[in-house]
Motif scaffolding. Structure first.
Motif, PDB file in Angstrom:
ATOM      1  N   ALA A 192       0.825  -1.209   0.000  1.00 11.12           N
ATOM      2  CA  ALA A 192       0.000   0.000   0.000  1.00 11.12           C
ATOM      3  C   ALA A 192       0.857   1.255   0.000  1.00 11.12           C
ATOM      4  N   THR A 193       1.947   1.224   0.766  1.00  7.96           N
ATOM      5  CA  THR A 193       2.849   2.371   0.813  1.00  7.96           C
ATOM      6  C   THR A 193       3.465   2.641  -0.543  1.00  7.96           C
ATOM      7  N   THR A 194       3.824   1.572  -1.246  1.00 11.65           N
ATOM      8  CA  THR A 194       4.404   1.727  -2.576  1.00 11.65           C
ATOM      9  C   THR A 194       3.432   2.423  -3.517  1.00 11.65           C
ATOM     10  N   GLY A 195       2.172   2.035  -3.462  1.00 10.23           N
ATOM     11  CA  GLY A 195       1.179   2.677  -4.315  1.00 10.23           C
ATOM     12  C   GLY A 195       1.020   4.157  -4.005  1.00 10.23           C
ATOM     13  N   VAL A 196       0.987   4.477  -2.724  1.00  7.72           N
ATOM     14  CA  VAL A 196       0.839   5.882  -2.330  1.00  7.72           C
ATOM     15  C   VAL A 196       2.065   6.695  -2.755  1.00  7.72           C
ATOM     16  N   LEU A 197       3.248   6.144  -2.520  1.00 11.28           N
ATOM     17  CA  LEU A 197       4.474   6.869  -2.865  1.00 11.28           C
ATOM     18  C   LEU A 197       4.596   7.064  -4.370  1.00 11.28           C
ATOM     19  N   ALA A 198       4.254   6.039  -5.142  1.00 11.87           N
ATOM     20  CA  ALA A 198       4.312   6.174  -6.597  1.00 11.87           C
ATOM     21  C   ALA A 198       3.372   7.283  -7.075  1.00 11.87           C
ATOM     22  N   ARG A 199       2.218   7.369  -6.459  1.00 12.44           N
ATOM     23  CA  ARG A 199       1.268   8.439  -6.822  1.00 12.44           C
ATOM     24  C   ARG A 199       1.832   9.801  -6.443  1.00 12.44           C
ATOM     25  N   LEU A 200       2.406   9.919  -5.267  1.00 10.66           N
ATOM     26  CA  LEU A 200       2.936  11.202  -4.822  1.00 10.66           C
ATOM     27  C   LEU A 200       4.136  11.638  -5.660  1.00 10.66           C
ATOM     28  N   VAL A 201       4.982  10.680  -6.026  1.00 10.02           N
ATOM     29  CA  VAL A 201       6.170  11.020  -6.813  1.00 10.02           C
ATOM     30  C   VAL A 201       5.781  11.553  -8.183  1.00 10.02           C
ATOM     31  N   THR A 202       4.788  10.938  -8.796  1.00 10.74           N
ATOM     32  CA  THR A 202       4.422  11.323 -10.158  1.00 10.74           C
ATOM     33  C   THR A 202       3.382  12.427 -10.196  1.00 10.74           C
ATOM     34  N   HIS A 203       2.847  12.819  -9.029  1.00  9.60           N
ATOM     35  CA  HIS A 203       1.843  13.873  -9.000  1.00  9.60           C
ATOM     36  C   HIS A 203       2.497  15.235  -9.081  1.00  9.60           C
ATOM     37  N   ARG A 204       2.039  16.048  -9.970  1.00  8.37           N
ATOM     38  CA  ARG A 204       2.571  17.403 -10.131  1.00  8.37           C
ATOM     39  C   ARG A 204       1.772  18.356  -9.257  1.00  8.37           C
ATOM     40  N   PRO A 205       2.417  19.020  -8.290  1.00  6.77           N
ATOM     41  CA  PRO A 205       1.681  19.941  -7.426  1.00  6.77           C
ATOM     42  C   PRO A 205       1.036  21.063  -8.234  1.00  6.77           C
ATOM     43  N   ALA A 206      -0.115  21.469  -7.752  1.00  3.45           N
ATOM     44  CA  ALA A 206      -0.812  22.569  -8.425  1.00  3.45           C
ATOM     45  C   ALA A 206      -0.010  23.860  -8.302  1.00  3.45           C
ATOM     46  N   ARG A 207       0.068  24.585  -9.392  1.00  5.37           N
ATOM     47  CA  ARG A 207       0.835  25.824  -9.393  1.00  5.37           C
ATOM     48  C   ARG A 207      -0.034  26.970  -8.915  1.00  5.37           C
ATOM     49  N   LEU A 208       0.602  27.952  -8.273  1.00  5.89           N
ATOM     50  CA  LEU A 208      -0.106  29.143  -7.843  1.00  5.89           C
ATOM     51  C   LEU A 208      -0.434  30.014  -9.039  1.00  5.89           C
ATOM     52  N   PRO A 209      -1.473  30.846  -8.938  1.00 12.75           N
ATOM     53  CA  PRO A 209      -1.715  31.828  -9.994  1.00 12.75           C
ATOM     54  C   PRO A 209      -0.510  32.728 -10.170  1.00 12.75           C
ATOM     55  N   ALA A 210      -0.408  33.345 -11.336  1.00 15.57           N
ATOM     56  CA  ALA A 210       0.783  34.123 -11.660  1.00 15.57           C
ATOM     57  C   ALA A 210       1.055  35.209 -10.636  1.00 15.57           C
ATOM     58  N   GLY A 211       0.013  35.890 -10.184  1.00 15.99           N
ATOM     59  CA  GLY A 211       0.221  36.967  -9.230  1.00 15.99           C
ATOM     60  C   GLY A 211       0.738  36.487  -7.895  1.00 15.99           C
ATOM     61  N   ARG A 212       0.228  35.370  -7.421  1.00 16.95           N
ATOM     62  CA  ARG A 212       0.664  34.837  -6.129  1.00 16.95           C
ATOM     63  C   ARG A 212       1.990  34.122  -6.247  1.00 16.95           C
ATOM     64  N   ARG A 213       2.279  33.565  -7.458  1.00 16.72           N
ATOM     65  CA  ARG A 213       3.518  32.828  -7.628  1.00 16.72           C
ATOM     66  C   ARG A 213       4.727  33.745  -7.446  1.00 16.72           C
ATOM     67  N   ALA A 214       4.616  34.983  -7.854  1.00 12.49           N
ATOM     68  CA  ALA A 214       5.732  35.899  -7.730  1.00 12.49           C
ATOM     69  C   ALA A 214       6.040  36.213  -6.278  1.00 12.49           C
ATOM     70  N   ALA A 215       5.014  36.136  -5.419  1.00 13.35           N
ATOM     71  CA  ALA A 215       5.217  36.458  -4.009  1.00 13.35           C
ATOM     72  C   ALA A 215       5.472  35.225  -3.163  1.00 13.35           C
ATOM     73  N   ALA A 216       5.462  34.055  -3.762  1.00  8.77           N
ATOM     74  CA  ALA A 216       5.641  32.821  -2.992  1.00  8.77           C
ATOM     75  C   ALA A 216       7.055  32.730  -2.459  1.00  8.77           C
ATOM     76  N   ALA A 217       7.187  32.116  -1.304  1.00 10.97           N
ATOM     77  CA  ALA A 217       8.511  31.952  -0.711  1.00 10.97           C
ATOM     78  C   ALA A 217       9.305  30.935  -1.505  1.00 10.97           C
ATOM     79  N   PRO A 218      10.632  31.118  -1.623  1.00 12.74           N
ATOM     80  CA  PRO A 218      11.466  30.152  -2.352  1.00 12.74           C
ATOM     81  C   PRO A 218      11.353  28.762  -1.742  1.00 12.74           C
ATOM     82  N   GLY A 219      11.221  27.758  -2.597  1.00 11.07           N
ATOM     83  CA  GLY A 219      11.161  26.378  -2.130  1.00 11.07           C
ATOM     84  C   GLY A 219       9.756  25.863  -1.928  1.00 11.07           C
ATOM     85  N   LEU A 220       8.748  26.757  -1.925  1.00  5.63           N
ATOM     86  CA  LEU A 220       7.383  26.304  -1.744  1.00  5.63           C
ATOM     87  C   LEU A 220       6.819  25.817  -3.062  1.00  5.63           C
ATOM     88  N   PRO A 221       5.869  24.845  -3.034  1.00  6.82           N
ATOM     89  CA  PRO A 221       5.258  24.383  -4.278  1.00  6.82           C
ATOM     90  C   PRO A 221       4.647  25.538  -5.055  1.00  6.82           C
TER      91      PRO A 221
END
Length: 268
Positions: A145-174
């Motif tokens: 079960a852990t393998t399935g969850v990890l495989a999903r998390l590894v291949t899942h692309r985090p949702a990007r912030l809107p352009a306006g908020r992305r510029a103000a996001a802290a370095p290293g945050l998704p």
């Protein structure tokens, strides 16, 4: 891939009685290496690792010190306790964070990858605790079960912030970094699938029949699956060339595992 911390594994010293009964072919119980020599090598290599980390800067040393303490605590005290799998997982996660700290990338951005690698290590270590006796269905099922969850998390692309908020996001945050290229995403998915395929099948077999041989195969599969997992993590971070180099180690891992199995058969 980050550089590895050159610590020595001292578990053979703490587990000599168990190895003498169950794994007499190993270097210490077979007499090929003296305990005093093994302990000396472990101390020297640990010191060398800390010195190299100190040379890389204070952030690296701040990770290397707890890593060394975790390794020694696991090998000499925690290995056969309920805290053993968690300690091993922590060591693997700290090892990855050490690479990030030593190369100036910062540990904050590497925390998700360290957590994923630690989760995989936790599952493999939990299965390995019954590799000589068998009889555990829960551990391989949980690892599957852990393998399935990890495989999903590894291949899942985090949702990007809107352009306006992305510029103000802290370095290293998704969302604060550029989106990966389609080629990098495809490579991550392929390596994630290779990770799942390498680990899932032996876990499934061990869950169906938790005999010592199948449990040992499950442990071996989990260890070999670390290679495509780390390659997928590298691809996920945008280091496609590095991920391909790491993935190329997988055939060598299978070859060495096959040769080790042949040696065990010939000795027994």
């Amino acid at each position: 891939m980050p550089p590895r911390f050159p610590h020595a594994h001292t578990g053979g010293l703490a587990g000599r009685p168990e190895d003498a009964a169950e794994r007499p072919h190993r270097p210490l119980p077979s007499g090929r290496i003296r305990p005093a020599a093994a302990l000396t090598a472990a101390g020297v290599l640990t010191g060398a690792g800390l010195a190299m980390a100190a040379g890389a800067g204070r952030p690296a040393l701040a990770v290397a010190a707890p890593l060394a303490a975790t390794v020694w605590a696991y090998d000499l005290a925690l290995k056969h306790t309920p805290a053993g799998p968690a300690a091993m997982a922590a060591a693997r996660g700290l090892d990855l964070l050490l690479g990030a700290a030593a190369t100036g990338g910062g540990t904050r951005a590497a925390l998700p990858s360290a957590a994923l690698l630690g989760g995989h290590t936790l599952a493999v270590t939990a299965v390995s605790r019954r590799e000589t006796t068998g009889g555990s269905v829960l551990a391989p099922l949980a690892a599957l079960a852990t393998t399935g969850v990890l495989a999903r998390l590894v291949t899942h692309r985090p949702a990007r912030l809107p352009a306006g908020r992305r510029a103000a996001a802290a370095p290293g945050l998704p969302g604060s970094t550029a989106a990966p290229s389609p080629a990098a995403e495809a490579l991550t998915v392929a390596l994630g699938a290779a990770y799942a395929a390498t680990a899932a099948r032996p876990y499934f077999h061990a869950a169906l029949n938790p005999s010592p041989p199948l449990t040992q195969r499950a442990v071996g599969g989990g260890i070999r699956a670390t290679i495509p997992l780390q390659a997928a993590l590298a691809a996920r971070s945008g280091a496609s060339a590095t991920s391909l180099l790491v993935a190329a180690l997988a055939p060598a891992g299978r070859l060495f595992a096959r040769r080790a199995a042949m040696r065990r058969v010939s000795i027994t």
